[in-house]
Design an enzyme around this catalytic site. Structure first.
Site, PDB file in Angstrom:
ATOM      1  N   LYS A  42     -42.830  19.726  -1.413  1.00  0.00           N
ATOM      2  CA  LYS A  42     -43.487  19.981  -0.336  1.00  0.00           C
ATOM      3  C   LYS A  42     -44.316  21.550  -0.561  1.00  0.00           C
ATOM      4  O   LYS A  42     -43.714  22.251  -1.491  1.00  0.00           O
ATOM      5  CB  LYS A  42     -42.725  20.135   0.848  1.00  0.00           C
ATOM      6  N   TYR A  82     -47.465  10.710   8.177  1.00  0.00           N
ATOM      7  CA  TYR A  82     -46.251  10.978   9.337  1.00  0.00           C
ATOM      8  C   TYR A  82     -46.533  10.358  10.558  1.00  0.00           C
ATOM      9  O   TYR A  82     -45.979  10.658  11.483  1.00  0.00           O
ATOM     10  CB  TYR A  82     -45.979  12.575   9.339  1.00  0.00           C
ATOM     11  N   ASN A  91     -38.456  22.026   4.054  1.00  0.00           N
ATOM     12  CA  ASN A  91     -37.153  21.769   3.098  1.00  0.00           C
ATOM     13  C   ASN A  91     -37.516  20.989   1.956  1.00  0.00           C
ATOM     14  O   ASN A  91     -36.805  20.089   1.434  1.00  0.00           O
ATOM     15  CB  ASN A  91     -36.504  20.583   4.389  1.00  0.00           C
ATOM     16  N   HIS A 127     -39.827  15.423   0.285  1.00  0.00           N
ATOM     17  CA  HIS A 127     -39.761  14.299   1.005  1.00  0.00           C
ATOM     18  C   HIS A 127     -39.479  12.802   0.137  1.00  0.00           C
ATOM     19  O   HIS A 127     -39.811  13.082  -0.998  1.00  0.00           O
ATOM     20  CB  HIS A 127     -41.519  13.894   1.591  1.00  0.00           C
ATOM     21  N   GLU A 169     -45.520   3.845   1.240  1.00  0.00           N
ATOM     22  CA  GLU A 169     -45.830   5.331   1.123  1.00  0.00           C
ATOM     23  C   GLU A 169     -46.551   5.435  -0.421  1.00  0.00           C
ATOM     24  O   GLU A 169     -47.445   6.120  -0.687  1.00  0.00           O
ATOM     25  CB  GLU A 169     -44.662   6.249   0.921  1.00  0.00           C
TER      26      GLU A 169
HETATM   27  P1  GDP Z   1     -36.148  13.247   6.520  1.00  0.00           P
HETATM   28  O1  GDP Z   1     -36.380  11.783   6.087  1.00  0.00           O
HETATM   29  O2  GDP Z   1     -34.877  13.778   5.835  1.00  0.00           O
HETATM   30  O3  GDP Z   1     -37.212  14.150   5.769  1.00  0.00           O
HETATM   31  O4  GDP Z   1     -36.258  13.635   7.749  1.00  0.00           O
HETATM   32  P2  GDP Z   1     -37.219  12.966   9.020  1.00  0.00           P
HETATM   33  O5  GDP Z   1     -37.912  11.922   8.523  1.00  0.00           O
HETATM   34  O6  GDP Z   1     -36.363  13.077  10.183  1.00  0.00           O
HETATM   35  O7  GDP Z   1     -38.554  14.284   9.325  1.00  0.00           O
HETATM   36  C1  GDP Z   1     -39.727  14.309   8.567  1.00  0.00           C
HETATM   37  C2  GDP Z   1     -39.650  15.570   8.243  1.00  0.00           C
HETATM   38  O8  GDP Z   1     -40.026  16.589   9.424  1.00  0.00           O
HETATM   39  C3  GDP Z   1     -38.503  16.689   7.841  1.00  0.00           C
HETATM   40  O9  GDP Z   1     -38.340  16.353   6.356  1.00  0.00           O
HETATM   41  C4  GDP Z   1     -39.033  18.093   8.140  1.00  0.00           C
HETATM   42  O10 GDP Z   1     -39.839  18.650   6.932  1.00  0.00           O
HETATM   43  C5  GDP Z   1     -39.579  17.716   9.560  1.00  0.00           C
HETATM   44  N1  GDP Z   1     -38.638  17.913  10.411  1.00  0.00           N
HETATM   45  C6  GDP Z   1     -37.557  17.038  10.784  1.00  0.00           C
HETATM   46  N2  GDP Z   1     -36.869  17.633  11.975  1.00  0.00           N
HETATM   47  C7  GDP Z   1     -37.800  18.674  12.297  1.00  0.00           C
HETATM   48  C8  GDP Z   1     -37.443  19.728  13.198  1.00  0.00           C
HETATM   49  O11 GDP Z   1     -36.463  19.543  14.147  1.00  0.00           O
HETATM   50  N3  GDP Z   1     -38.270  20.755  13.377  1.00  0.00           N
HETATM   51  C9  GDP Z   1     -39.424  20.917  12.809  1.00  0.00           C
HETATM   52  N4  GDP Z   1     -40.175  21.756  12.598  1.00  0.00           N
HETATM   53  N5  GDP Z   1     -39.601  19.787  11.468  1.00  0.00           N
HETATM   54  C10 GDP Z   1     -38.712  19.107  11.397  1.00  0.00           C
END
Ligand code: GDP
Length: 140
Positions: free
Chosen positions: A11, A51, A114, A117, A128
């Site tokens: 990222k 997304y 973070n 992905h 994807e």
């Molecule tokens: P992942 O599968 O671990 O990447 O997590 P998710 O699919 O739940 O979320 C997708 C991405 O959205 C995450 O990797 C973060 O970059 C972002 N994200 C997830 N939760 C949050 C949140 O509570 N706040 C914000 N700003 N970004 C989030």
């Protein structure tokens, strides 16, 4: 154990800090092989499409803005149980909750920024991968 493929993104927070190699080294040390890789700057349309499953979540606009804030490196990773192996080395979504030694614990800045992905299932990995790569760009 089966050889499979998964999809990864390094990222913008990681490319900005010149951590493409550091992230890739951790992926390789986890037994994953990079069989396709390219550095791109996603358009807003690409990020919103990628997304799309998150479009009802409150952080969707912030997430899209972050993902187009700089270049990313999209990758196809191959290995034994690659989806699970990648999720393990990535660590929890929130780096504060991630296990020591994981990419997010060692390198990530925040729950949003973070660093990586990774696909959450083989089915989504196929979707994807096809979103960003032509079959001939993947060389196993
Ligand atoms: P992942 O599968 O671990 O990447 O997590 P998710 O699919 O739940 O979320 C997708 C991405 O959205 C995450 O990797 C973060 O970059 C972002 N994200 C997830 N939760 C949050 C949140 O509570 N706040 C914000 N700003 N970004 C989030």
């Amino acid at each position: 154990m089966t050889t499979e493929r998964t999809f990864s993104i390094i990222k913008p927070d990681a490319t900005r800090r010149n951590l493409t190699g550091a992230v890739t080294k951790m992926l390789e040390e986890a037994g994953l092989r990079v069989v396709a890789s390219k550095r791109i700057h996603m358009t807003r349309e690409q990020a919103e499409g990628f997304y799309g499953v998150h479009k009802e979540r409150p952080f969707f606009a912030d997430l899209v803005g972050f993902m187009i804030s700089g270049p990313v490196v999209v990758q196809v990773l191959e290995g034994e149980d690659a989806v699970a192996a990648n999720r393990k080395v990535m660590g929890a979504t929130n780096p504060a909750n991630a296990e020591p030694g994981t990419i997010r614990k060692e390198l990530a800045e925040s729950i949003e920024a973070n660093s990586v992905h990774g696909s959450d299932s083989a089915e989504n990995a196929a979707i994807e991968i096809a979103f960003f790569f032509q079959p001939e760009e993947i060389v196993g």
